[in-house]
Motif scaffolding. Structure first.
Motif, short mmCIF file in Angstrom:
data_model
loop_
_atom_site.label_atom_id
_atom_site.label_comp_id
_atom_site.label_asym_id
_atom_site.label_seq_id
_atom_site.Cartn_x
_atom_site.Cartn_y
_atom_site.Cartn_z
N UNK A 301 -2.74 3.60 7.00
CA UNK A 301 -1.35 3.93 6.70
C UNK A 301 -0.78 3.03 5.62
N UNK A 302 -1.24 1.77 5.58
CA UNK A 302 -0.73 0.82 4.60
C UNK A 302 -1.34 0.99 3.23
N UNK A 303 -2.65 1.30 3.15
CA UNK A 303 -3.37 1.16 1.89
C UNK A 303 -3.83 2.47 1.26
N UNK A 304 -3.89 3.56 2.00
CA UNK A 304 -4.36 4.81 1.43
C UNK A 304 -3.15 5.68 1.13
N UNK A 305 -2.90 5.92 -0.15
CA UNK A 305 -1.71 6.65 -0.55
C UNK A 305 -1.90 8.15 -0.40
N UNK A 306 -3.00 8.67 -0.91
CA UNK A 306 -3.29 10.10 -0.82
C UNK A 306 -4.78 10.29 -0.60
N UNK A 307 -5.14 11.36 0.09
CA UNK A 307 -6.55 11.63 0.35
C UNK A 307 -6.77 13.13 0.47
N UNK A 308 -8.01 13.60 0.25
CA UNK A 308 -8.31 15.03 0.38
C UNK A 308 -8.24 15.49 1.83
N UNK A 314 -10.22 4.74 5.20
CA UNK A 314 -9.62 3.50 5.68
C UNK A 314 -10.38 2.30 5.09
N UNK A 315 -9.66 1.19 4.87
CA UNK A 315 -10.33 -0.02 4.37
C UNK A 315 -11.03 -0.75 5.51
N UNK A 316 -12.17 -1.36 5.21
CA UNK A 316 -12.90 -2.13 6.21
C UNK A 316 -13.03 -3.60 5.82
#
Length: 427
Positions: A301-308, A314-316
């Protein structure tokens, strides 16, 4: 949420959000660089004890503001104006004794610089006076107007951004940028203009998505803790961190405190890491830290602005580093920033996920005091949300960077550049 120059900041935690953008974005122009006469030296910095390469070793041309840094393979490239060939170069890095060498020692290629590990016992009470780690950090922040440059500066920096899918490089961006660097005591934000740039992306390997990192050079510039303390260590929020002393060390032959820090509240992704604070001046000279992203949903929710559609992203792993250097007046300034991020993409109808590693780093290679009041009007300034546009033509030109110092490409990046050149030949 507060918004600073289109870069979103979490108002409660002060965390800066480096957005991963899973779509095509924006455009970016660049100008030609001026050519002056210079001599280029190449080589490697290695450990005297085992011969291993030393990464992130800082090379500074004395009596000038020219500098560069070694890559992950310990390799460096240093360009020096011909009228400065009687100068000396100081090489320094955490955990090793600094060394100063005349330029006559350096060669056009295959220069070997050997550094010895620091073995001195550094725990004498007569050297280290601080007894409370949080108080030392507070003093570090309180003294930033004393210890760091107080005049506006014009910095020349080299920026590199790579995206890897697995072990393969799928995107490479490089640029020489000009930065109008405001002093730490000024509320004015830093300004950035692209001076020269090149980029290539292999979209065939990106799982049909155009994976890009928003922010470009700003992602590394905003790691400057002393200018942008609101992102990690806001003075009014120091009580939300736990601080403790680690074993002291030396950086550039100066005694240095090492302070471990970690956020106490783990309900959101939380920062932890190390601060390296000069014992004589209480100046931050280096910081190495990470953001814990074990809570995948909160991190996404914090780092991914848009996705298909049909995907979870998600960041790991999120790691950061910032280094400072001294000028002739013993004032410190931002010298190097690095962000390393790893993301996972899970597809709804695919068995295996995709892993992407995004590395961005920027080194200040030269700077001068800001004197051109019309600079802002004459330069094409970029937005902090910029995503660099593809332009592969520069990879074919061996003299593309001219007299600008750059970070020498590591082996995997050089292989990617060679592949780009072969594609151009085939076309």
């Amino acid at each position: 949420m507060k918004i600073y120059n289109n870069l979103k900041i979490n108002h409660q935690t002060g965390k800066m959000l480096f957005f991963l953008q899973l779509m095509l974005f924006s455009v970016l122009g660049f100008a030609q660089s001026e050519q002056t006469e210079f001599i280029q030296y190449r080589g490697e910095v290695v450990n005297e004890q085992n011969g291993k390469a030393i990464s992130s070793a800082y090379l500074s041309l004395n009596n000038s503001n020219i500098s560069t840094i070694t890559n992950s393979d310990g390799e460096f490239s240093l360009k020096v104006p011909k009228d400065m060939t009687d100068a000396t170069v100081t090489i320094s890095v955490l955990g090793f004794q600094s060394k100063t060498l005349p330029l006559t020692y350096f060669k056009a290629r295959d220069t070997e610089i050997v550094l010895s590990e620091t073995v001195e016992e550094l725990t004498e009470i007569s050297i280290f006076k601080a007894t409370d780690a949080q108080s030392l950090v507070r003093e570090m922040l309180d003294r930033k107007d004393v210890n760091y440059l107080t005049d506006q500066s014009l910095m020349t920096s080299f920026y590199r951004e790579t995206i890897k899918k697995g072990w393969s490089n799928v995107s490479l961006s490089e640029a020489v940028v000009k930065i109008s660097k405001s002093p730490n005591n000024s509320a004015q934000r830093d300004l950035v203009s692209i001076y020269r740039a090149r980029k290539s992306t292999d979209y065939n390997k990106l799982d049909t998505i155009a994976l890009k990192l928003r922010g470009g050079p700003f992602n590394t510039l905003y790691l400057d803790m002393m200018k942008y303390s609101e992102y990690v260590l806001r003075p009014e929020m120091l009580n939300s961190y736990k601080f403790s002393f680690d074993e002291p060390t030396k950086i550039n032959d100066r005694y240095t405190y090492v302070v471990d820090f970690a956020e106490i509240d783990h309900s959101d992704p939380w920062y932890y890491g190390k601060l390296f604070i000069d014992a004589a001046t209480s100046s931050l000279v280096k910081a190495s830290y990470s953001l814990n992203v074990d809570d995948r949903d909160a991190a996404a929710a914090m780092f991914v602005k848009k996705k298909p559609g049909g995907s979870k992203v998600y960041p790991v792993e999120l790691n950061y580093q910032v280094d400072y250097a001294q000028n002739g007046d013993d004032k410190w300034h931002y010298a190097y920033g690095k962000a390393q991020m790893e993301y996972v993409v899970n597809w709804k109808k695919k068995i295996f996920n995709s892993r992407y590693k995004i590395n961005s780093e920027m080194v200040v290679t030269d700077w001068e005091r800001f004197t051109d009041k019309n600079w802002r009007k004459t330069m094409d300034l970029i937005n902090p949300n910029i995503v660099m546009v593809d332009d592969i033509s520069g990879f074919y030109d061996s003299e593309f960077w001219g007299n600008n110092n750059i970070i020498e490409p590591e082996k995997s990046i050089q292989n990617a550049i060679d592949k780009i050149k072969r594609k151009l030949d085939d076309n």
